[in-house]
Structures are given as C-alpha cells and as structure tokens.
Design an enzyme around this catalytic site. Sequence first.
Site, PDB file in Angstrom:
ATOM      1  N   LYS A 212      14.492  52.482  43.783  1.00 61.92           N
ATOM      2  CA  LYS A 212      13.257  52.349  43.022  1.00 61.92           C
ATOM      3  C   LYS A 212      13.418  53.054  41.679  1.00 61.92           C
ATOM      4  O   LYS A 212      13.450  54.284  41.605  1.00 61.92           O
ATOM      5  CB  LYS A 212      12.070  52.971  43.771  1.00 61.92           C
ATOM      6  CG  LYS A 212      10.752  52.439  43.233  1.00 61.92           C
ATOM      7  CD  LYS A 212       9.622  53.449  43.176  1.00 61.92           C
ATOM      8  CE  LYS A 212       9.535  54.272  41.940  1.00 61.92           C
ATOM      9  NZ  LYS A 212       9.334  53.582  40.661  1.00 61.92           N
ATOM     10  N   SER A 266       9.901  64.837  39.360  1.00 59.92           N
ATOM     11  CA  SER A 266       9.097  66.058  39.274  1.00 59.92           C
ATOM     12  C   SER A 266       8.967  66.751  40.631  1.00 59.92           C
ATOM     13  O   SER A 266       9.073  66.125  41.687  1.00 59.92           O
ATOM     14  CB  SER A 266       7.709  65.713  38.729  1.00 59.92           C
ATOM     15  OG  SER A 266       7.079  64.822  39.611  1.00 59.92           O
ATOM     16  N   THR A 267       8.725  68.028  40.571  1.00 60.38           N
ATOM     17  CA  THR A 267       8.595  68.849  41.778  1.00 60.38           C
ATOM     18  C   THR A 267       7.435  68.360  42.635  1.00 60.38           C
ATOM     19  O   THR A 267       7.547  68.267  43.862  1.00 60.38           O
ATOM     20  CB  THR A 267       8.387  70.324  41.348  1.00 60.38           C
ATOM     21  OG1 THR A 267       9.534  70.707  40.579  1.00 60.38           O
ATOM     22  CG2 THR A 267       8.251  71.254  42.534  1.00 60.38           C
ATOM     23  N   VAL A 269       6.051  65.349  42.960  1.00 62.24           N
ATOM     24  CA  VAL A 269       6.353  64.110  43.690  1.00 62.24           C
ATOM     25  C   VAL A 269       7.321  64.406  44.849  1.00 62.24           C
ATOM     26  O   VAL A 269       7.145  63.924  45.965  1.00 62.24           O
ATOM     27  CB  VAL A 269       6.922  63.031  42.747  1.00 62.24           C
ATOM     28  CG1 VAL A 269       7.487  61.854  43.533  1.00 62.24           C
ATOM     29  CG2 VAL A 269       5.858  62.548  41.777  1.00 62.24           C
ATOM     30  N   GLU A 293      16.514  66.690  43.133  1.00 63.74           N
ATOM     31  CA  GLU A 293      16.650  67.574  41.963  1.00 63.74           C
ATOM     32  C   GLU A 293      15.374  67.402  41.156  1.00 63.74           C
ATOM     33  O   GLU A 293      15.020  66.280  40.795  1.00 63.74           O
ATOM     34  CB  GLU A 293      17.887  67.201  41.144  1.00 63.74           C
ATOM     35  CG  GLU A 293      19.200  67.392  41.907  1.00 63.74           C
ATOM     36  CD  GLU A 293      19.405  68.800  42.449  1.00 63.74           C
ATOM     37  OE1 GLU A 293      18.893  69.770  41.835  1.00 63.74           O
ATOM     38  OE2 GLU A 293      20.048  68.947  43.490  1.00 63.74           O
ATOM     39  N   CYS A 327      15.439  67.942  32.124  1.00 63.82           N
ATOM     40  CA  CYS A 327      15.037  68.944  33.110  1.00 63.82           C
ATOM     41  C   CYS A 327      15.618  70.299  32.730  1.00 63.82           C
ATOM     42  O   CYS A 327      15.096  71.342  33.099  1.00 63.82           O
ATOM     43  CB  CYS A 327      15.531  68.530  34.481  1.00 63.82           C
ATOM     44  SG  CYS A 327      17.246  68.050  34.446  1.00 63.82           S
ATOM     45  N   GLU A 425       6.252  73.646  33.492  1.00 63.37           N
ATOM     46  CA  GLU A 425       7.129  72.675  32.844  1.00 63.37           C
ATOM     47  C   GLU A 425       6.267  71.759  31.970  1.00 63.37           C
ATOM     48  O   GLU A 425       5.300  71.163  32.442  1.00 63.37           O
ATOM     49  CB  GLU A 425       7.870  71.826  33.893  1.00 63.37           C
ATOM     50  CG  GLU A 425       8.847  70.855  33.249  1.00 63.37           C
ATOM     51  CD  GLU A 425       9.608  69.982  34.257  1.00 63.37           C
ATOM     52  OE1 GLU A 425       8.964  69.356  35.104  1.00 63.37           O
ATOM     53  OE2 GLU A 425      10.850  69.929  34.164  1.00 63.37           O
TER      54      GLU A 425
HETATM   55  P1  NAD Z   1       8.356  61.579  38.316  1.00 67.45           P
HETATM   56  O1  NAD Z   1       8.340  62.555  39.450  1.00 67.45           O
HETATM   57  O2  NAD Z   1       7.083  61.241  37.671  1.00 67.45           O
HETATM   58  O3  NAD Z   1       8.993  60.205  38.814  1.00 67.45           O
HETATM   59  C1  NAD Z   1      10.264  60.152  39.428  1.00 67.45           C
HETATM   60  C2  NAD Z   1      10.337  58.898  40.281  1.00 67.45           C
HETATM   61  O4  NAD Z   1       9.486  59.065  41.418  1.00 67.45           O
HETATM   62  C3  NAD Z   1       9.859  57.635  39.567  1.00 67.45           C
HETATM   63  O5  NAD Z   1      10.700  56.560  39.924  1.00 67.45           O
HETATM   64  C4  NAD Z   1       8.465  57.456  40.133  1.00 67.45           C
HETATM   65  O6  NAD Z   1       8.007  56.140  40.072  1.00 67.45           O
HETATM   66  C5  NAD Z   1       8.670  57.908  41.562  1.00 67.45           C
HETATM   67  N1  NAD Z   1       7.459  58.293  42.307  1.00 67.45           N
HETATM   68  C6  NAD Z   1       6.337  58.846  41.829  1.00 67.45           C
HETATM   69  N2  NAD Z   1       5.481  59.088  42.846  1.00 67.45           N
HETATM   70  C7  NAD Z   1       6.087  58.682  43.988  1.00 67.45           C
HETATM   71  C8  NAD Z   1       5.738  58.677  45.371  1.00 67.45           C
HETATM   72  N3  NAD Z   1       4.573  59.170  45.776  1.00 67.45           N
HETATM   73  N4  NAD Z   1       6.622  58.177  46.259  1.00 67.45           N
HETATM   74  C9  NAD Z   1       7.810  57.698  45.860  1.00 67.45           C
HETATM   75  N5  NAD Z   1       8.206  57.683  44.563  1.00 67.45           N
HETATM   76  C10 NAD Z   1       7.359  58.177  43.644  1.00 67.45           C
HETATM   77  O7  NAD Z   1       9.425  62.135  37.247  1.00 67.45           O
HETATM   78  P2  NAD Z   1       9.839  61.544  35.816  1.00 67.45           P
HETATM   79  O8  NAD Z   1       8.696  61.726  34.881  1.00 67.45           O
HETATM   80  O9  NAD Z   1      10.460  60.218  35.919  1.00 67.45           O
HETATM   81  O10 NAD Z   1      11.002  62.555  35.418  1.00 67.45           O
HETATM   82  C11 NAD Z   1      10.742  63.806  34.885  1.00 67.45           C
HETATM   83  C12 NAD Z   1      10.890  64.903  35.912  1.00 67.45           C
HETATM   84  O11 NAD Z   1      12.185  64.817  36.494  1.00 67.45           O
HETATM   85  C13 NAD Z   1      10.803  66.284  35.311  1.00 67.45           C
HETATM   86  O12 NAD Z   1      10.049  67.123  36.142  1.00 67.45           O
HETATM   87  C14 NAD Z   1      12.259  66.733  35.253  1.00 67.45           C
HETATM   88  O13 NAD Z   1      12.426  68.134  35.245  1.00 67.45           O
HETATM   89  C15 NAD Z   1      12.819  66.086  36.460  1.00 67.45           C
HETATM   90  N6  NAD Z   1      14.268  65.903  36.365  1.00 67.45           N
HETATM   91  C16 NAD Z   1      15.067  66.755  37.070  1.00 67.45           C
HETATM   92  C17 NAD Z   1      16.447  66.662  36.978  1.00 67.45           C
HETATM   93  C18 NAD Z   1      17.334  67.593  37.753  1.00 67.45           C
HETATM   94  O14 NAD Z   1      18.520  67.290  37.897  1.00 67.45           O
HETATM   95  N7  NAD Z   1      16.824  68.686  38.279  1.00 67.45           N
HETATM   96  C19 NAD Z   1      17.009  65.684  36.162  1.00 67.45           C
HETATM   97  C20 NAD Z   1      16.162  64.814  35.457  1.00 67.45           C
HETATM   98  C21 NAD Z   1      14.792  64.938  35.577  1.00 67.45           C
END
Ligand code: NAD
Length: 543
Positions: A212, A266-267, A269, A293, A327, A425
């Site tokens: 997804k 994100s944390t 989610v 992550e 991130c 964040e």
């Molecule tokens: P997000 O959590 O909004 O979305 C991530 C994914 O989860 C998307 O595909 C989204 O559609 C999906 N999602 C959302 N709700 C869901 C649910 N209830 N069930 C299943 N899937 C769901 O994050 P984003 O805005 O795409 O990315 C930014 C975040 O990612 C920041 O918090 C960043 O720090 C983190 N990030 C972490 C790393 C790392 O390696 N630690 C790397 C890149 C990004």
Amino acid sequence: MANAYFKVRKPINEPIYSYEPGSLHKKKLKEKLKEMRMNKIEIPLIIGGKEIRTGNTNVCIVPHNKELVLAEYHMAGKKEIEMAIKAALEVKKEWESMPWEHRLSIFLRAAELLSTSWRYIINAATMLGQSKTVFQAEIDSACELIDFFRFNSYYLTEIYEEQPNSTKDAWNRVEYRPLEGFIFAVTPFNFTSIAGNLPTSPAMAGNVVLWKPSSTAVFSNYFVMKLLQEAGLPDGVINFIPGFGDEIGRYVFDSEWLAGVHFTGSTKVFQTMWKTIGDNLTKYRMYPRIVGETGGKDFIFVHNSADIETLIAAMIRGAFEYQGQKCSAASRAYIPESIWLELKKRLLEEISTIKMGDVEDFTNFMSAVIDQKAFNSIKSYIEYAKNSNEAEIICGGNCDDSVGYFIEPTVIVTTNPKFKTMKEEIFGPVLTIYIYKDDELDKTLELCNDTSPYGLTGAIFAQDRKAIVKMQKILYYAAGNFYINDKPTGAVVGQQPFGGARASGTNDKAGSKLNMLRWLNPISIKENFNPPKDYRYVFMKEK
Ligand code: NAD
C-alpha cells in the site's frame, strides 16, 4: 536446485550523478520532466499482475504547482484487498521454491535498469510528485533504491551461508524459509527508495506482499512497480493497492494469513496498527512480524569547541533539505551561549541566500511541502511560536499556498527547552534553537536526552575530544543513527544502517542483514547418520 554455491557480487554504493550544466544526464532528465508534466496518466491497481480499475479514484498532483494533475489513480476497497490476498497466496509456493539465485536476479536486474534507462523516469516522477530537487531525488529514488536492491540481495546470501555446527555422526542444517502468509508493506510519501524497499526486501526472501503506497507518492511508486515488472517479477508476488490507509488496513489486518508488517511512517499510525494486530492476535496463523520505522525529533547538540562553518552547513542541510520532510531532519538544536552571536549572524546570512520554488528550476535548494494537510500542520506550529512569549522567530515564518505548498525555512529561538517545537515532530522546514549556558553542558545534555519520546537521529559538534566522549555517553540511547561533526540526515545503505528505537520504531535497520532476518522463518534440520537402536542409557545399568 543448482549443484553449486553461487555468489552475489559484493556491492558498492551507486555513484551519484551531479547533473552538471550541459551534461547529457541533465538534458535527458529535463526532457522526462517535461514529458511527464504534459501527459496525464491513469494508474490502476496491480493485482496478480493484472491492471484493475475500480472507478473509485483520486489524483496525483504537483505539490509546488497544485493545479497540475499528473495522474488519476484507482483505489482499492474490500473486494480488491481480498483479491490481492488470494493472488499473493496463490503464487506463494512457486515463488518461495524458485531457486534463490533466480529470485535475486530479478532485483539485481531491477537495480541495473534503475541505474540506466529507468533512472530518469523514477527521478522525474519523484521530483514532480513529491517536490524533490534533482539532488534529493537522485540520492533517494535512484541511488538509495539501487543500493537497497543490491545490498539486500547480498545480505540475504550471507544469511543463507550461516550454518550451525555438526558432529561426525549428525549433519545439522538450517534452512531459511519465508514466513507463512503474506507481508503487508505500508510505505511513506517522503522516500521513493523506502517505498521500493519495504515490499521488495521481504519478497527477495521468498515472501509474497501486499503493497500500500502513500496517497501522496502513488505517482513515483507506480513507476517502481512497473520497473519491477519489467525486471521480471512474477505476477502476484507484489500486489500494488493504493487507497485509504485505514480502510485497507482494516481489511488486511482481518486476514488469518497476515505474517508480517513492513511499515515506515508516523508513530501514531504505527501504534494504531500494532494495537489492531494485538486485538486480532488469536486470528492469525503465526505471530505477525512487526517492523516499523517511524517519527523523529532529531537534534544537533553543539559544544563551544565546534567548528562554526561546518556547523552552519550541517544545520541548513540537516534542517531544510527536502523542506525538513525527512524522518532524520534536524529540528532542534542546542547551542552554547558563548558562540551564539557569531553563529546567529552567519547562519542568518546563509539562510537568506536559500532559493525556493519549482524543482524544474535547478537553482532552487528547496521546494514545496507535500500537501495541504502538511502545510496546515506546519503553519500551525509556526503560528504557535509567533503567539508565544517563550519564542522568537528569527527568520522565515511565512507560508504561502496560493500556487503550491511553500513554507519558508524558519528558525525559532526559545527560552524554554521543553517548548512544543522542541518536543514534537513537525515534519517541515522549522528548526528550533535553545541557547544554553556553557557551564551547564551536562544538564543540557540530559535535557536533550529526555525532551522528546523519539530516538532516531542526532548529531554532536565539537573539536574537544573529551567533550565528544561525554556527549556520546549521555546521549547513548537518544539516537539510533548518531553523527559526530556531521548533519543527522543522509544515511547510506551499507554504511550507516538506518533506524531508531524509543518511539521512533523497532530499529530493525533498513538495508541491513538485521532487517532481512525479520522476513525469514528458519527451520533447523538434524540428520543422524548413526541413530541409537536401544532406548536405555548406560547409567541405567548397575553393573
Ligand atoms: P503516515 O503515517 O501518514 O503514512 C504512512 C503510510 O501509512 C501511508 O501509506 C498511509 O496511507 C498509511 N496509513 C495511514 N493510516 C493507516 C492505517 N490506519 N492503517 C494502515 N495504513 C495506514 O506517514 P507519512 O506522512 O507518509 O510519512 C511521514 C512520517 O514517516 C514521519 O513521521 C516520518 O518521521 C516517518 N518516516 C520515518 C522514517 C524512518 O526510517 N524512521 C523514514 C521516513 C519517514
């Protein structure tokens, strides 16, 4: 199975193209950008290798030019999730029993295609769809994704080589099976390489996957899926299912065949997903492997012996490249009082030279943030600081969403080390600075360690070796990727395995052997060449 042990070439990191003026690379990339910008496409789901159109659609836009639509994409619902699970499970046996050298050849070929003919396609799609400058796209969607394909293939063969001890009368063997079910790969918007890595690393190990993609990265991610198909990925091994995260999640987590989750995002989610899996635990045929992550509140901690030029470059690149949407982006800094005035003057001079705008103008250092939701959220943090008597905005602070989602590189100085923007964040181009008294180094290091729930990346700057030792010691658990005299962003596969603990994730280090181990389900086999023929032991005899 072949009658030989094959070796995957020990990989080296993909060289970064510089796209210098007049180069062929630059010309080809610009042509691809123009072509993609002018030709809107339709993006179907890809399930069992077939294109599925649901008619329930959404659009991919250009964040720095929000009226420009790049694609219309179809979204999955309950029926398509069921189809995808079925398609994945149907091909599972054949995929896992394919000789590993043939499985890995597909990903090594994908790396080679991406390094050559597909480079411009995936880079241009990332630049337009996610507003990355050419350099940010090149290090992500080209180099890092190529590295993921090559290094993970290599690490997998290293794991396969690891075998237990045997005795003269028993041969002990370990075979590394994939997990029994499917993997759910859920990917973020901010790195095309992560989006490509999360479904492919389990697939290399013989797993089947539902992928997804993030709704704001469907455009580039679709081309990654097409690249994998061109490289020879069999139908059904990875199934591409864009849609609403919570809706798709709900149906996927309900399946008894869920064997693992490979998540970056994100944390909040991630925690929701983990809870849902916990609630459903008795439904599953195995304990699902959960790899995630997540967010960060990454720091730069400066000692008064630091070299100021190095520090300024690191602060600007660390906080503002890709609009702070990494991130690992530096979003809080601790600066000693004694160097602050000099640092402030030069930092502001440098920030005033930053150009922001369309990514097709290669002179820009920054572009827009990803969407309206992100724009509103980042703006609300800036407004909060503007209205607080504990903070001062010393540069930037303007937000303009009339053409695209632009937010100026912003620096806040706070008198409160636990100020909201020092803890949470923000995921935008906002750096908050706390100035500490030079004789309060230890206390301020403790503050840095305790202020946020995250533990992703952090950087210290000092020339004094004793100070470096002390800083590293107190900040031991504050980061999973720790930098000394360098910015906290830009980890390279094979060099700095990436990930953090605390609220930042399971720290399974993407692009490393540790991560590959999570997608394996070992079986220990003992073959006895001389088994006993009597159940009695010698001690049972009295004479
Ligand atoms: P997000 O959590 O909004 O979305 C991530 C994914 O989860 C998307 O595909 C989204 O559609 C999906 N999602 C959302 N709700 C869901 C649910 N209830 N069930 C299943 N899937 C769901 O994050 P984003 O805005 O795409 O990315 C930014 C975040 O990612 C920041 O918090 C960043 O720090 C983190 N990030 C972490 C790393 C790392 O390696 N630690 C790397 C890149 C990004």
